[in-house]
Write a protein that holds these residues in place. Structure first.
Motif, mmCIF file in Angstrom:
data_model
loop_
_atom_site.group_PDB
_atom_site.id
_atom_site.type_symbol
_atom_site.label_atom_id
_atom_site.label_comp_id
_atom_site.label_asym_id
_atom_site.label_seq_id
_atom_site.Cartn_x
_atom_site.Cartn_y
_atom_site.Cartn_z
ATOM 1 N N GLY A 116 0.799 -1.220 0.000
ATOM 2 C CA GLY A 116 0.000 0.000 0.000
ATOM 3 C C GLY A 116 0.827 1.262 0.000
ATOM 4 N N ARG A 117 2.170 1.118 0.107
ATOM 5 C CA ARG A 117 3.054 2.281 0.126
ATOM 6 C C ARG A 117 3.879 2.405 -1.154
ATOM 7 N NH1 ARG A 117 5.466 2.427 6.339
ATOM 8 N NH2 ARG A 117 3.444 2.504 7.399
ATOM 9 N N ALA A 118 3.517 1.664 -2.166
ATOM 10 C CA ALA A 118 4.263 1.722 -3.428
ATOM 11 C C ALA A 118 4.177 3.118 -4.036
ATOM 12 C CB ALA A 118 3.705 0.691 -4.407
ATOM 13 N N ASP A 119 5.232 3.514 -4.758
ATOM 14 C CA ASP A 119 5.196 4.820 -5.413
ATOM 15 C C ASP A 119 4.637 4.667 -6.823
ATOM 16 O OD1 ASP A 119 7.254 3.808 -7.030
ATOM 17 O OD2 ASP A 119 8.824 4.721 -5.812
ATOM 18 N N LYS A 120 4.507 5.798 -7.517
ATOM 19 C CA LYS A 120 3.894 5.782 -8.848
ATOM 20 C C LYS A 120 4.697 4.951 -9.845
ATOM 21 C CE LYS A 120 1.159 10.036 -8.776
ATOM 22 N NZ LYS A 120 -0.102 9.326 -9.106
ATOM 23 N N ALA A 121 6.013 4.994 -9.731
ATOM 24 C CA ALA A 121 6.850 4.228 -10.652
ATOM 25 C C ALA A 121 6.616 2.726 -10.481
ATOM 26 C CB ALA A 121 8.324 4.561 -10.419
ATOM 27 N N GLN A 122 6.472 2.277 -9.241
ATOM 28 C CA GLN A 122 6.235 0.860 -8.978
ATOM 29 C C GLN A 122 4.857 0.434 -9.481
ATOM 30 O OE1 GLN A 122 6.893 1.028 -4.771
ATOM 31 N NE2 GLN A 122 9.056 0.480 -4.925
ATOM 32 N N VAL A 123 3.865 1.306 -9.298
ATOM 33 C CA VAL A 123 2.519 1.008 -9.795
ATOM 34 C C VAL A 123 2.537 0.888 -11.317
ATOM 35 C CG1 VAL A 123 0.173 1.904 -10.053
ATOM 36 C CG2 VAL A 123 1.328 2.070 -7.843
ATOM 37 N N THR A 124 3.204 1.829 -11.973
ATOM 38 C CA THR A 124 3.277 1.803 -13.437
ATOM 39 C C THR A 124 3.979 0.544 -13.929
ATOM 40 O OG1 THR A 124 3.301 4.227 -13.560
ATOM 41 C CG2 THR A 124 4.138 3.021 -15.470
ATOM 42 N N THR A 125 5.051 0.145 -13.239
ATOM 43 C CA THR A 125 5.787 -1.061 -13.627
ATOM 44 C C THR A 125 4.901 -2.296 -13.557
ATOM 45 O OG1 THR A 125 7.918 -0.166 -12.897
ATOM 46 C CG2 THR A 125 7.732 -2.558 -13.042
ATOM 47 N N MET A 126 4.138 -2.432 -12.476
ATOM 48 C CA MET A 126 3.286 -3.604 -12.319
ATOM 49 C C MET A 126 2.104 -3.580 -13.276
ATOM 50 S SD MET A 126 4.727 -5.670 -10.392
ATOM 51 C CE MET A 126 3.374 -6.840 -10.412
ATOM 52 N N VAL A 127 1.547 -2.401 -13.537
ATOM 53 C CA VAL A 127 0.458 -2.294 -14.510
ATOM 54 C C VAL A 127 0.942 -2.751 -15.877
ATOM 55 C CG1 VAL A 127 -0.949 -0.640 -15.809
ATOM 56 C CG2 VAL A 127 -0.862 -0.513 -13.322
ATOM 57 N N THR A 128 2.155 -2.336 -16.239
ATOM 58 C CA THR A 128 2.733 -2.723 -17.527
ATOM 59 C C THR A 128 2.909 -4.236 -17.616
ATOM 60 O OG1 THR A 128 3.921 -0.609 -17.607
ATOM 61 C CG2 THR A 128 4.659 -2.337 -19.104
ATOM 62 N N ARG A 129 3.364 -4.852 -16.532
ATOM 63 C CA ARG A 129 3.568 -6.305 -16.519
ATOM 64 C C ARG A 129 2.246 -7.064 -16.538
ATOM 65 N NH1 ARG A 129 8.296 -7.320 -11.946
ATOM 66 N NH2 ARG A 129 9.960 -6.129 -12.969
ATOM 67 N N ARG A 132 0.638 -6.874 -19.790
ATOM 68 C CA ARG A 132 1.546 -7.295 -20.869
ATOM 69 C C ARG A 132 1.659 -6.225 -21.953
ATOM 70 N NH1 ARG A 132 -0.765 -13.154 -22.384
ATOM 71 N NH2 ARG A 132 -2.609 -11.844 -22.639
ATOM 72 N N LEU A 133 1.926 -5.009 -21.518
ATOM 73 C CA LEU A 133 2.045 -3.890 -22.447
ATOM 74 C C LEU A 133 3.472 -3.785 -22.969
ATOM 75 C CD1 LEU A 133 0.038 -1.203 -20.424
ATOM 76 C CD2 LEU A 133 -0.823 -2.803 -22.148
ATOM 77 N N ASP A 134 3.614 -3.298 -24.176
ATOM 78 C CA ASP A 134 4.940 -3.132 -24.768
ATOM 79 C C ASP A 134 5.706 -1.979 -24.137
ATOM 80 O OD1 ASP A 134 4.461 -5.234 -26.506
ATOM 81 O OD2 ASP A 134 3.603 -3.922 -28.048
ATOM 82 N N ALA A 135 4.971 -0.978 -23.638
ATOM 83 C CA ALA A 135 5.605 0.186 -23.022
ATOM 84 C C ALA A 135 4.723 0.678 -21.881
ATOM 85 C CB ALA A 135 5.800 1.296 -24.054
ATOM 86 N N PRO A 136 5.319 1.316 -20.877
ATOM 87 C CA PRO A 136 4.530 1.834 -19.755
ATOM 88 C C PRO A 136 3.538 2.891 -20.228
ATOM 89 C CG PRO A 136 6.873 1.811 -19.222
ATOM 90 C CD PRO A 136 6.766 1.549 -20.690
ATOM 91 N N PRO A 137 2.312 2.860 -19.728
ATOM 92 C CA PRO A 137 1.331 3.883 -20.107
ATOM 93 C C PRO A 137 1.722 5.238 -19.534
ATOM 94 C CG PRO A 137 0.445 2.451 -18.396
ATOM 95 C CD PRO A 137 1.745 1.856 -18.815
ATOM 96 N N LYS A 138 1.600 6.280 -20.339
ATOM 97 C CA LYS A 138 1.935 7.634 -19.912
ATOM 98 C C LYS A 138 0.797 8.571 -20.286
ATOM 99 C CE LYS A 138 6.940 7.029 -20.388
ATOM 100 N NZ LYS A 138 8.175 7.533 -21.019
#
Length: 224
Positions: A116-129, A132-138
């Motif tokens: 519950g303390r993850a930062d935005k970068a960690q959330v984006t990384t897991m969403v991408t995984r 199964r996205l080719d690139a992180p959503p921005k």
């Protein structure tokens, strides 16, 4: 289950549509941002957010809408704009009869990353995984919207099913005529079994077990 996630904001309102079921592979159907000019008056900006969200609802016809719950911040002006955009999202969905659920930021982070303390970068990384996205959503608002949709599918799926079964049973919707056994009891028991076997708490930690440790996260960092 098709869910529209909304990360409310007046300047940038993140939107993302995810389809899937708890414990199954998830698929991203669309992601983007509804933008409004910061210099415009409040009324036209809210109207622009409404029109943008209506377009997404028309295009993807989601079954559910998940919106981030707004919390007070030090910047009152920012939180006011976020709350106003959130209200527009709830209004658009409710007007169409689409159920709306609010999720806290920590709830979304825990569901997607296991912390519950993850930062935005960690959330984006897991969403991408997970998707199964080719690139992180921005930008980050778009990734947060997808995270909201994922959170609702994983944490809200069994809860919604159990609630629906209870309501139908209480209303007598499934009761068979002629004094026979109530079919609703069987459906209710089945829904309860599903909830017991796969509770939200287990769903919340599933990503870490399936995809490995979240970058930058450690067990010690999650302690208060």
């Amino acid at each position: 289950m098709r869910v529209l996630g909304v990360d409310p904001g007046l300047t940038r309102c993140g939107v993302g549509v995810v389809e899937g079921l708890p414990g199954r592979q998830l698929t991203m159907l669309g992601v983007g941002v509804v933008r409004t000019p910061p210099g415009d008056d409040l009324g036209p900006r809210l109207l622009a957010v409404e029109r943008g969200l209506e377009e997404w609802l028309d295009r993807y016809s989601p079954e559910l809408v998940a919106v981030e719950r707004v919390f007070a911040q030090h910047n009152v002006r920012t939180v006011m704009g976020t709350a106003q955009a959130s209200a527009v999202a709830v209004l658009c969905a409710t007007r169409r009869g689409i159920p709306v659920t609010l999720h806290t930021p920590s709830e979304v982070k825990a569901a997607v990353t296991g912390s519950g303390r993850a930062d935005k970068a960690q959330v984006t990384t897991m969403v991408t995984r997970l998707l199964r996205l080719d690139a992180p959503p921005k930008p980050a608002d778009a990734a947060d919207a997808l995270a909201l949709a994922i959170c609702h599918i994983w944490r809200g799926g069994t809860t919604n099913r159990l609630t629906a079964a209870i309501r139908a049973h209480e209303s007598g919707k499934w009761h068979s005529g002629g004094g026979g056994r109530s079919q609703g009891r069987g459906e209710l028991r089945e829904a309860e079994d599903v909830a017991e076997q796969d509770p939200p708490e287990q769903q919340a930690v599933a990503p870490r077990a399936a995809y490995g440790r979240v970058p930058g996260w450690s067990r010690s960092s999650s302690r208060p």
